[in-house]
Design an enzyme around this catalytic site. Sequence first.
Site, short mmCIF file in Angstrom:
data_model
loop_
_atom_site.label_atom_id
_atom_site.label_comp_id
_atom_site.label_asym_id
_atom_site.label_seq_id
_atom_site.Cartn_x
_atom_site.Cartn_y
_atom_site.Cartn_z
N GLU A 145 -3.93 -2.45 -8.44
CA GLU A 145 -2.69 -3.23 -8.31
C GLU A 145 -1.78 -3.07 -9.53
O GLU A 145 -1.22 -4.02 -10.06
CB GLU A 145 -3.00 -4.70 -8.00
CG GLU A 145 -3.60 -4.81 -6.61
CD GLU A 145 -3.63 -6.19 -6.01
OE1 GLU A 145 -2.68 -6.95 -6.23
OE2 GLU A 145 -4.59 -6.48 -5.29
N GLY A 152 -2.15 -0.59 2.95
CA GLY A 152 -2.26 0.82 2.61
C GLY A 152 -0.99 1.36 1.97
O GLY A 152 -0.05 1.74 2.67
#
Length: 386
Positions: free
Chosen positions: A368, A124
Site C-alpha cells: 500500500e 487489483g
Amino acid sequence: MDHRLSPELEELRRTVEEFAHDVVAPKIGDFYERHEFPYEIVREMGRMGLFGLPFPEEYGGMGGDYLALGIALEELARVDSSVAITLEAGVSLGAMPLHLFGTDEQKREWLPRLCAGEILGAFGLTEPDGGSDAGATRTTARLDPDTNEWVINGTKCFITNSGTDITGLVTVTAVTGRKPDGKPRISSIIVPSGTPGFTVAAPYSKVGWNASDTRELSFADVRVPAANLLGEEGRGYAQFLRILDEGRIAIAALATGLAQGCVDESVKYAKERHAFGRPIGANQAIQFKIADMEMKAHTARLAWRDAASRLVAGEPFKKEAALAKLHSSTVAVDNARDATQIHGGYGFMNEYPVARMWRDSKILEIGEGTSEVQRMLIARELGLVG
Ligand SMILES: Cc1cc2nc3c(=O)[nH]c(=O)nc-3n(C[C@H](O)[C@H](O)[C@H](O)COP(=O)(O)OP(=O)(O)OC[C@H]3O[C@@H](n4cnc5c(N)ncnc54)[C@H](O)[C@@H]3O)c2cc1C
C-alpha cells in the site's frame, strides 16, 4: 486532541484483544507453517462483525469508522499479521471502494455479504510491470457496444484475498480510453469470482503473511456487464488514490500492533529467560532496548490515531496518513529485529511469535505504498515538487 478511547472503542479493543489471545494465538502458528488460509478464524471474525466495522448498519455494517477499524487491526496484529491483513484488505481494499463509489444497487448486492465476512473482496491495482507507478496500468477494458459489456484483458499481481474459497469479487483498475493529451483514462470495474476468462494463480510462496492469500490474476477477454463500472468512467485513478490514503491508516494501525506485539513478547521473555544467574531483563542493555521499543510503538499509535481522527472529522488527512504509515512500518521492522535479538536463538525458531513478526514486518514498508512513496507524498504535501 485527545487520543484516549471512548468507552465503546475501549470495549471493542478489549473484545478483539480477547479474541486474538483466546482464538487466534493458539491456532495461527500451524496455519502459518502450512501456508494455509485460516477459514475458521476468518469466519469467526465475520460473526463478530469485524468486516463490517466502518460501514453503515443499513448494509449490515457496525456503523463505526476508521478509528474502530484501526483499533481492531492493532489488536489482531499484536498477535498475528496474517489475520490482520486479511481483515485490512477485506475492508479497506475489498469493501470500501463499493461503499465510497458504488451505486445503491452495487452496495445492496455486495456489501451485506462483505460486511458479514461471508465473502471477501479484493482490489487489483498492482501489475507485474509496476506498483508504485500505478498510473502506468496496462490492463485494458473496452466497452462492447453490441453486448453492453466490458471486455477486460491484462494481469494483476500480489493481490490479497483474491483466491480464497470465499472470495466474491475483485475490483480491478483498467485503461478504458485516452484523454486528449494521450494520458490513460483509468476506471475501476467489479469482476465477480468465477467469471469466464478470469484466472487465479496458485498462492505465492512468501517470506511472511503466510496464512494470508496473495495471488496473481489474469484476465483474458473477461466480460462483465457495463453496470459493473464502479463510479464514473475515467475516475479510477482518483478513486484508488483515495482508497490508498485511507488504507495507509489501516496499515499503520496494523504495523503499530506488530510493534506492540514485539514489546509484549519481549517483556515476557526478558523476565523468564535467565543468563549469568539472573533474568536477562535485569540487564540495562535489554531494559533500554525494550523501553525504546515501547516508545516507538506508542508514537506509532499516536500517529495513526491522529490520521484516523482527521479522516473521521472530514478534515484533510493525506500527509498524516503517509506520516503514520512511514513511521509505523519503520518502527515495526525495528521492533521485530530487536525482539528477535532479545529472544536469542529462540527468536529464530518459527514456534516463537517474534520469528513470525520478524518475517511479517518487512512487507509493511512495501505494501500500500512503499516508504519511498510515503516520503514522496509527504514532500509533495510540503510543497516540494520535482
Ligand atoms: C504480500 C503483498 C500483498 C499485496 N497486496 C496487494 C493488493 O491487495 N492489491 C494491490 O493492488 N497490490 C498489492 N500489493 C502490491 C504492493 O502494493 C506493491 O508491491 C507496492 O506498491 C510496490 O510496488 P512494486 O512491487 O511494483 O515495486 P516498484 O514500484 O517496482 O518499486 C521498486 C522499488 O523502487 C522504489 N521506487 C519506485 N519509484 C520510485 C521513485 N519515484 N523514487 C524513489 N523510489 C522509487 C520503490 O519504493 C521500491 O523500493 C501487495 C504486495 C505484496 C508483497
